[in-house]
Structure formats: C-alpha cells, structure tokens
Design a protein around this motif. Structure first.
Motif, PDB file in Angstrom:
ATOM      1  N   THR A 169       0.837  -1.204   0.000  1.00 21.16           N
ATOM      2  CA  THR A 169       0.000   0.000   0.000  1.00 21.16           C
ATOM      3  C   THR A 169       0.867   1.248   0.000  1.00 21.16           C
ATOM      4  O   THR A 169       0.626   2.185  -0.770  1.00 21.16           O
ATOM      5  CB  THR A 169      -0.929   0.001   1.234  1.00 21.16           C
ATOM      6  N   ALA A 170       1.878   1.270   0.859  1.00 20.97           N
ATOM      7  CA  ALA A 170       2.755   2.433   0.937  1.00 20.97           C
ATOM      8  C   ALA A 170       3.519   2.641  -0.372  1.00 20.97           C
ATOM      9  O   ALA A 170       3.685   3.781  -0.838  1.00 20.97           O
ATOM     10  CB  ALA A 170       3.734   2.281   2.099  1.00 20.97           C
TER      11      ALA A 170
ATOM     12  N   VAL B 222       2.612   1.656  -3.489  1.00 23.59           N
ATOM     13  CA  VAL B 222       1.700   2.111  -4.547  1.00 23.59           C
ATOM     14  C   VAL B 222       1.317   3.574  -4.315  1.00 23.59           C
ATOM     15  O   VAL B 222       1.261   4.374  -5.260  1.00 23.59           O
ATOM     16  CB  VAL B 222       0.454   1.198  -4.614  1.00 23.59           C
ATOM     17  N   LEU B 223       1.052   3.943  -3.066  1.00 22.55           N
ATOM     18  CA  LEU B 223       0.715   5.328  -2.747  1.00 22.55           C
ATOM     19  C   LEU B 223       1.864   6.265  -3.104  1.00 22.55           C
ATOM     20  O   LEU B 223       1.647   7.317  -3.732  1.00 22.55           O
ATOM     21  CB  LEU B 223       0.383   5.458  -1.266  1.00 22.55           C
ATOM     22  N   THR B 224       3.084   5.877  -2.732  1.00 20.53           N
ATOM     23  CA  THR B 224       4.246   6.713  -3.032  1.00 20.53           C
ATOM     24  C   THR B 224       4.415   6.894  -4.533  1.00 20.53           C
ATOM     25  O   THR B 224       4.618   8.014  -5.017  1.00 20.53           O
ATOM     26  CB  THR B 224       5.517   6.095  -2.420  1.00 20.53           C
TER      27      THR B 224
ATOM     28  N   GLY C 178       2.132   6.597  -6.832  1.00 20.94           N
ATOM     29  CA  GLY C 178       1.021   7.412  -7.330  1.00 20.94           C
ATOM     30  C   GLY C 178       1.226   8.883  -7.067  1.00 20.94           C
ATOM     31  O   GLY C 178       0.912   9.733  -7.919  1.00 20.94           O
ATOM     32  N   LEU C 179       1.761   9.222  -5.893  1.00 20.14           N
ATOM     33  CA  LEU C 179       2.033  10.634  -5.591  1.00 20.14           C
ATOM     34  C   LEU C 179       3.158  11.186  -6.466  1.00 20.14           C
ATOM     35  O   LEU C 179       3.106  12.349  -6.900  1.00 20.14           O
ATOM     36  CB  LEU C 179       2.377  10.795  -4.110  1.00 20.14           C
TER      37      LEU C 179
ATOM     38  N   SER D 127      -1.348   8.322 -12.212  1.00 23.26           N
ATOM     39  CA  SER D 127      -1.648   8.619 -10.821  1.00 23.26           C
ATOM     40  C   SER D 127      -3.012   8.055 -10.425  1.00 23.26           C
ATOM     41  O   SER D 127      -3.160   7.475  -9.348  1.00 23.26           O
ATOM     42  CB  SER D 127      -1.624  10.128 -10.595  1.00 23.26           C
TER      43      SER D 127
ATOM     44  N   MET E  93      -3.821   5.201  -7.600  1.00 21.56           N
ATOM     45  CA  MET E  93      -4.736   5.418  -6.479  1.00 21.56           C
ATOM     46  C   MET E  93      -5.774   4.290  -6.415  1.00 21.56           C
ATOM     47  O   MET E  93      -6.169   3.865  -5.330  1.00 21.56           O
ATOM     48  CB  MET E  93      -5.424   6.779  -6.583  1.00 21.56           C
TER      49      MET E  93
ATOM     50  N   ARG F 185      -3.991   1.414  -4.985  1.00 24.61           N
ATOM     51  CA  ARG F 185      -3.827   1.602  -3.535  1.00 24.61           C
ATOM     52  C   ARG F 185      -5.049   1.090  -2.790  1.00 24.61           C
ATOM     53  O   ARG F 185      -4.931   0.439  -1.754  1.00 24.61           O
ATOM     54  CB  ARG F 185      -3.621   3.080  -3.214  1.00 24.61           C
TER      55      ARG F 185
ATOM     56  N   GLN G 173      -5.034  -1.767  -0.018  1.00 18.49           N
ATOM     57  CA  GLN G 173      -5.607  -1.578   1.310  1.00 18.49           C
ATOM     58  C   GLN G 173      -6.643  -2.662   1.610  1.00 18.49           C
ATOM     59  O   GLN G 173      -6.708  -3.171   2.726  1.00 18.49           O
ATOM     60  CB  GLN G 173      -6.272  -0.207   1.422  1.00 18.49           C
TER      61      GLN G 173
END
Length: 103
Positions: free
Chosen positions: A53-54, A56-58, A60-61, A72, A76, A79, A83
C-alpha cells in the motif's frame, strides 16, 4: 462470641484464584521489536500488504507530482486494492488466531 467472616475483598492481600500460584510464572516484558517480529511471523501478509500500500501510494504521488494524471489515477485505484488486501489479511489473521486452540 463468633468471629465474623473475612470481607469479600481484602485490599491488603492479593485475591486467591484456584489453580493460580503467584510467582510461578514470570512474564518477561516484550519490547516493540520482539512483538513486531512475533506478529509478523504469525501473520506475514499484513506487513506485506502495508508495504505494498505504501509503495503504490508513493508511486502514485510521484506520478501526480510529475503531471502524469492517468498513471496517478491508476495507482490510487491500485492503492485501494492493496488496502483491501491488507484489511482482508488482518481479518483472516484475527479469525485464525481466535479459532486456534489455547495452550
């Protein structure tokens, strides 16, 4: 004169529990690292899901910052899936632990 029965709870003495002997078991305090490693061994999918999760989030950001809005948005959505995997792994771990026979 008859002696009165002892009070139900005497704060000056520990309660008597059938089958329990004080001092027979000395519990060692478990530190954060020890507890983390024990929980990771019990259910390794939860930390894997958290790291996924971390990650994919990173990513995406980073894509969002670079202006790649399509990638992006995909990240998300990924993500959300990561999750969901983490929550499912957590629930399965709790159920398995609850159903495990106690020693």
């Amino acid at each position: 004169m008859a002696q009165a029965p002892p009070p139900p709870l005497d704060p000056s003495r520990p309660p008597l529990i059938e089958g329990f002997q004080p001092g027979a078991y000395h519990h060692r305090e478990e530190g954060f690292a020890d507890k983390f490693m024990r929980k990771t061994r019990e259910n390794p999918l939860v930390p894997i899901g958290c790291l996924g999760t971390a990650g994919v989030l990173t990513y995406g950001l980073i894509c969002f910052k670079r202006g790649n809005t399509r990638q992006s948005q995909i990240m998300m959505r990924a993500r959300i899936l990561a999750q969901g995997f983490t929550v499912a792994a957590l629930v399965v771990g709790v159920v398995v632990t609850a159903l495990k026979p106690k020693k």
